[in-house]
Design an enzyme around this catalytic site. Structure first.
Site, PDB file in Angstrom:
ATOM      1  N   ALA A   1       0.819  -1.214   0.000  1.00 31.57           N
ATOM      2  CA  ALA A   1       0.000   0.000   0.000  1.00 31.57           C
ATOM      3  C   ALA A   1       0.855   1.267   0.000  1.00 31.57           C
ATOM      4  O   ALA A   1       1.215   1.778  -1.059  1.00 31.57           O
ATOM      5  CB  ALA A   1      -0.940  -0.031   1.204  1.00 31.57           C
ATOM      6  N   ARG A   2       1.192   1.757   1.175  1.00 30.75           N
ATOM      7  CA  ARG A   2       2.009   2.960   1.325  1.00 30.75           C
ATOM      8  C   ARG A   2       3.025   2.754   2.439  1.00 30.75           C
ATOM      9  O   ARG A   2       2.707   2.168   3.479  1.00 30.75           O
ATOM     10  CB  ARG A   2       1.144   4.189   1.636  1.00 30.75           C
ATOM     11  CG  ARG A   2       0.283   4.663   0.466  1.00 30.75           C
ATOM     12  CD  ARG A   2       1.141   5.248  -0.646  1.00 30.75           C
ATOM     13  NE  ARG A   2       0.360   5.743  -1.778  1.00 30.75           N
ATOM     14  CZ  ARG A   2       0.051   5.035  -2.845  1.00 30.75           C
ATOM     15  NH1 ARG A   2       0.456   3.771  -2.938  1.00 30.75           N
ATOM     16  NH2 ARG A   2      -0.651   5.574  -3.826  1.00 30.75           N
TER      17      ARG A   2
ATOM     18  N   ASP B   1       6.796  -3.526  -1.286  1.00 29.68           N
ATOM     19  CA  ASP B   1       6.734  -2.888  -2.605  1.00 29.68           C
ATOM     20  C   ASP B   1       6.735  -1.375  -2.444  1.00 29.68           C
ATOM     21  O   ASP B   1       6.869  -0.646  -3.428  1.00 29.68           O
ATOM     22  CB  ASP B   1       5.482  -3.335  -3.363  1.00 29.68           C
ATOM     23  CG  ASP B   1       5.520  -2.935  -4.833  1.00 29.68           C
ATOM     24  OD1 ASP B   1       6.578  -3.155  -5.469  1.00 29.68           O
ATOM     25  OD2 ASP B   1       4.521  -2.403  -5.340  1.00 29.68           O
TER      26      ASP B   1
ATOM     27  N   GLU C   1      10.727   6.811   0.461  1.00 30.23           N
ATOM     28  CA  GLU C   1      10.676   6.235  -0.879  1.00 30.23           C
ATOM     29  C   GLU C   1      11.075   7.297  -1.886  1.00 30.23           C
ATOM     30  O   GLU C   1      10.489   8.377  -1.874  1.00 30.23           O
ATOM     31  CB  GLU C   1       9.269   5.714  -1.181  1.00 30.23           C
ATOM     32  CG  GLU C   1       9.169   4.939  -2.478  1.00 30.23           C
ATOM     33  CD  GLU C   1       7.794   4.321  -2.718  1.00 30.23           C
ATOM     34  OE1 GLU C   1       7.256   4.543  -3.817  1.00 30.23           O
ATOM     35  OE2 GLU C   1       7.267   3.641  -1.811  1.00 30.23           O
TER      36      GLU C   1
ATOM     37  N   HIS D   1       8.162  -0.370  -5.928  1.00 30.35           N
ATOM     38  CA  HIS D   1       6.794   0.106  -6.179  1.00 30.35           C
ATOM     39  C   HIS D   1       6.324  -0.313  -7.580  1.00 30.35           C
ATOM     40  O   HIS D   1       5.825   0.502  -8.363  1.00 30.35           O
ATOM     41  CB  HIS D   1       6.736   1.628  -6.026  1.00 30.35           C
ATOM     42  CG  HIS D   1       5.393   2.120  -5.574  1.00 30.35           C
ATOM     43  ND1 HIS D   1       5.225   3.224  -4.765  1.00 30.35           N
ATOM     44  CD2 HIS D   1       4.137   1.664  -5.812  1.00 30.35           C
ATOM     45  CE1 HIS D   1       3.949   3.424  -4.535  1.00 30.35           C
ATOM     46  NE2 HIS D   1       3.267   2.491  -5.163  1.00 30.35           N
TER      47      HIS D   1
END
Length: 320
Positions: free
Chosen positions: A235-236, A260, A265, A284
Site C-alpha cells: 500500500a504505502r 513494494d 521512498e 513500487h
C-alpha cells in the site's frame, strides 16, 4: 489531428508508459467519438478548448483555463491531491480516478510474496547464488491465517485469490459491519486489531495512508505479531514504522517482510533494509503491468457513455 475532439489525452505518461496506446485503447472502445492525443504543450492548449472530457496524469490551472467546455477530467492516478481541486469545482468539472486498475497485479504480487516466504524460495535463490546444494525445509500455506488490512479493490482481489488455498482470512476495515470477502472482519479498534495480529501468519497491508493508518504497524504491533509472522506492504510506506520494522527484522521478532513501498521512498542506498536477507524489496512495481491502459480505458469509456445520458460515473472522486 482533429481540431475539436470530444476527448483529449494529455501528453504526460506514467510509470514509463507512453500515452499513445491509451489513446488507441479509448478509440477502440469509443469508435463514434473524436479522440485526440496531445503531444506538446501547444497542442494541449489548442485541443482542450472545446473538449468535454480530458484525461491524463494531471491538469494545471493554466491548462484548465483553456478548457472552456470541460465536464470531466479522468485522472490516470488513484490519488488526486496534485490536482487544482478548488478550480475544478469552481468550473463545475467532475473528476474520476484510476482506482482499482492496479488491484489485480498488486494482489498477485502480494500472493506471490506469501508463497515465496511459505516455500522459502528466497532461501533457494540465495543457495543457488552461492552454488550450495543443501536441502532445507519449507512450509505449506494450508491452515495459515492471513490478515488483510484494507478491503478495497486490492484487499478484495487478494481475498478472492486466496480462496483456493485452504487458509483462514481476516479483513480489517473502517466499517466491519459491512462484512467482506474474508472469513472474519474487524475494525481498527486497537483491541480488535491486536486480537487479529496475535493470530496472524501473514499480515498484508492494502489500505490507504490516513491519520488512522499512519504507523499503524509499529513497535506495539510487532510485539503482538508472532515472531514467525511475515509482513507484506502493498500500500504505502508510511503505514509501517520503518525503524520499528528494521528492529523487528534484525532481532528476529518478525520472520520476514516483503515491501513494494517504503518510507522513505525511494529507499536510500545506505538504508539497512537493503542489507537484510529476510526483507524482500521491489521498487513500487506491484501494479505496473500491461493491463494499465486497457483497464483505465474501460473506466473512462463507460463514464463517457454515462456522461451522455446523465448516468452515474464510476470512480467519481470530486463533484462540484
Amino acid at each position: 489531428m482533429t481540431s475539436d475532439p470530444d476527448i483529449v489525452v494529455l501528453r504526460e505518461g506514467t510509470e514509463g508508459l507512453p500515452m499513445a496506446p491509451y489513446a488507441d485503447a479509448l478509440r477502440d472502445r469509443l469508435p463514434d467519438h473524436e479522440i485526440a492525443h496531445a503531444r506538446t504543450p501547444a497542442e494541449e492548449r489548442d485541443l482542450v478548448q472545446h473538449a468535454r472530457v480530458v484525461t491524463g496524469v494531471g491538469i494545471s490551472e493554466d491548462l484548465l483555463a483553456h478548457a472552456e467546455n470541460l465536464e470531466l477530467f479522468a485522472c490516470a492516478f488513484s490519488g488526486i491531491g496534485h490536482l487544482p481541486q478548488d478550480e475544478l469545482r469552481e468550473r463545475g468539472v467532475r473528476v474520476t480516478n484510476a482506482g482499482g486498475i492496479h488491484a489485480p497485479g498488486i494482489a498477485e504480487q502480494a500472493l506471490g510474496n506469501i508463497l515465496v516466504f511459505t516455500r522459502r524460495l528466497h532461501e533457494g535463490w540465495r543457495r543457488k547464488q552461492n552454488r550450495e546444494w543443501r536441502h532445507f525445509q519449507s512450509d505449506e500455506l494450508t491452515g495459515k491465517t492471513i490478515t488483510i488490512v484494507g478491503l478495497g479493490s486490492i484487499g478484495q482481489e487478494l481475498a478472492n485469490r486466496l480462496q483456493g488455498f485452504d487458509v483462514e482470512t481476516i479483513g480489517v476495515r473502517y466499517t466491519p459491519e459491512k462484512g467482506g470477502p474474508t472469513d472474519e472482519v474487524v475494525g481498527f479498534d486497537p483491541d480488535d486489531f491486536h486480537s487479529a495480529l496475535a493470530r496472524t501468519d501473514y499480515l498484508v497491508i492494502a489500505c490507504p495512508l490516513t491519520d488512522t493508518t499512519h504507523h499503524l504497524v509499529d513497535n506495539e504491533a510487532f510485539a503482538t505479531l508472532p515472531p514467525s509472522a511475515v509482513l507484506i506492504n502493498a500500500a504505502r510506506g508510511g503505514i509501517v514504522d520503518t525503524d520499528a520494522l528494521v528492529s523487528a527484522l534484525q532481532t528476529e521478532s518478525l520472520r520476514g517482510a516483503a515491501l513494494d513501498v517504503t518510507d522513505p521512498e525511494p529507499l536510500p542506498e545506505d538504508h539497512p533494509l537493503w542489507t537484510l536477507e529476510n526483507c524482500l524489496i521491489t521498487p513500487h512495481t506491484g501494479g505496473h503491468t500491461p493491463k494499465h491502459w486497457p483497464r483505465l480505458a474501460d473506466i473512462v469509456a463507460r463514464n463517457v457513455e454515462a456522461l451522455e445520458v446523465g448516468g452515474e460515473l464510476d470512480n467519481l472522486v470530486l463533484s462540484p
